[in-house]
Write a protein that holds these residues in place. Sequence first.
Motif, short mmCIF file in Angstrom:
data_model
loop_
_atom_site.label_atom_id
_atom_site.label_comp_id
_atom_site.label_asym_id
_atom_site.label_seq_id
_atom_site.Cartn_x
_atom_site.Cartn_y
_atom_site.Cartn_z
N THR A 1 0.85 -1.18 0.00
CA THR A 1 0.00 0.00 0.00
C THR A 1 0.90 1.24 0.00
N ARG B 1 1.09 3.58 2.16
CA ARG B 1 1.65 3.78 3.49
C ARG B 1 2.75 2.75 3.79
N GLU B 2 2.59 1.52 3.32
CA GLU B 2 3.61 0.50 3.53
C GLU B 2 4.89 0.86 2.78
N GLU C 1 5.84 3.88 2.02
CA GLU C 1 6.42 5.01 2.73
C GLU C 1 7.14 4.53 3.98
N ALA C 2 6.55 3.57 4.67
CA ALA C 2 7.19 3.03 5.88
C ALA C 2 8.51 2.35 5.53
N LEU D 1 4.55 10.01 10.14
CA LEU D 1 3.30 9.65 9.46
C LEU D 1 2.06 10.08 10.24
N VAL E 1 0.82 8.69 13.01
CA VAL E 1 0.06 7.49 13.38
C VAL E 1 0.64 6.94 14.67
N THR F 1 0.48 1.09 14.74
CA THR F 1 0.18 1.12 13.30
C THR F 1 1.45 0.97 12.48
N VAL F 2 2.53 1.63 12.93
CA VAL F 2 3.81 1.50 12.24
C VAL F 2 4.28 0.06 12.25
N HIS G 1 2.40 -1.84 9.70
CA HIS G 1 2.87 -1.55 8.34
C HIS G 1 4.20 -2.25 8.05
#
Length: 222
Positions: free
Chosen positions: A158, A160-161, A163-164, A181, A183, A187-188, A191
Motif C-alpha cells: 500500500t 503507506r507501507e 512510505e514506511a 506519518l 500514526v 500502526t507503524v 505496516h
Amino acid sequence: MTIRLLLVDDQELIRTGLRLFLGTQDGLEVVGEAADGDEALDVAAATRPDVVLMDVRMPRVDGVEATARLTSAPLDPPPRVLVLTTFDLDEYVFGALRAGAAGFLLKDASRERLVEAIRVVHAGDALLSPSITRRLIEDFASRTSPLRPPEALLAALTPREREALILVARGLSNTEIAAHLVVTEATVKSHVGSVFAKLHLRDRVQAVVFAYEHGLVSPGTR
C-alpha cells in the motif's frame, strides 16, 4: 531464559575479554569460541548458540562468508549473528548484513550497549544504529548501481507501507516513523510487519539493504 553465545574473533585477547565480561551477565552464557569463520561453523554445530558475536576480518574464512553459511545452515533455529567491527564504514560489514546478519556493533561500544545488542538480536529484532548504518549503506550504495525494482512485489504494498519501507531504510525508528506519518507506533509496527511479509524480508536490516539495492532510497536522501 539463558542466551547461549558463541564468540568468533581471531584475536584471543578479544575473545577472553568478551568471555570474562559476558560470563558475569545475568541470562548470558558463553558456550563456545572460534578463531575464524571455518572453526565457527564447527563450534556452532556442536554448541547450538542462540547468538554469534562475529568478527569481520579473519583468516581462512572471514566473517561475511561465515555469516552466510551460519544463517543458511540446517540448524533449527539458526543462530542470530551480531557482527562486531572496528570500522563503521566497512564494506565487509555490509556484506555480512546481506549475508543475513541481524546487525552490527562497533568494538568501541560500551559494555552496556553490547549486552543490549545481544538481547535485541536474540529477541528477533535487528540492531540498526541510524547514524552508523545509514553512513555504511550510503557509502556502499553510492558506488553500486541499483538493481531493477521488483515491480510485482512493490505493487503489493500500500502507499503507506511503501512510505514506511523508505523511512525504515533512512534509519528511522518506529517512534520516529510514527511521528512522521502521524500514526501510532502500533500502526507503524503493523505496516512494517506487512512490508516484511510481502517482500519476504526477515527484519529491518534486510529491508534497508533491499531499499538501497533496488534504488528506492538514494544515498544522501533524508
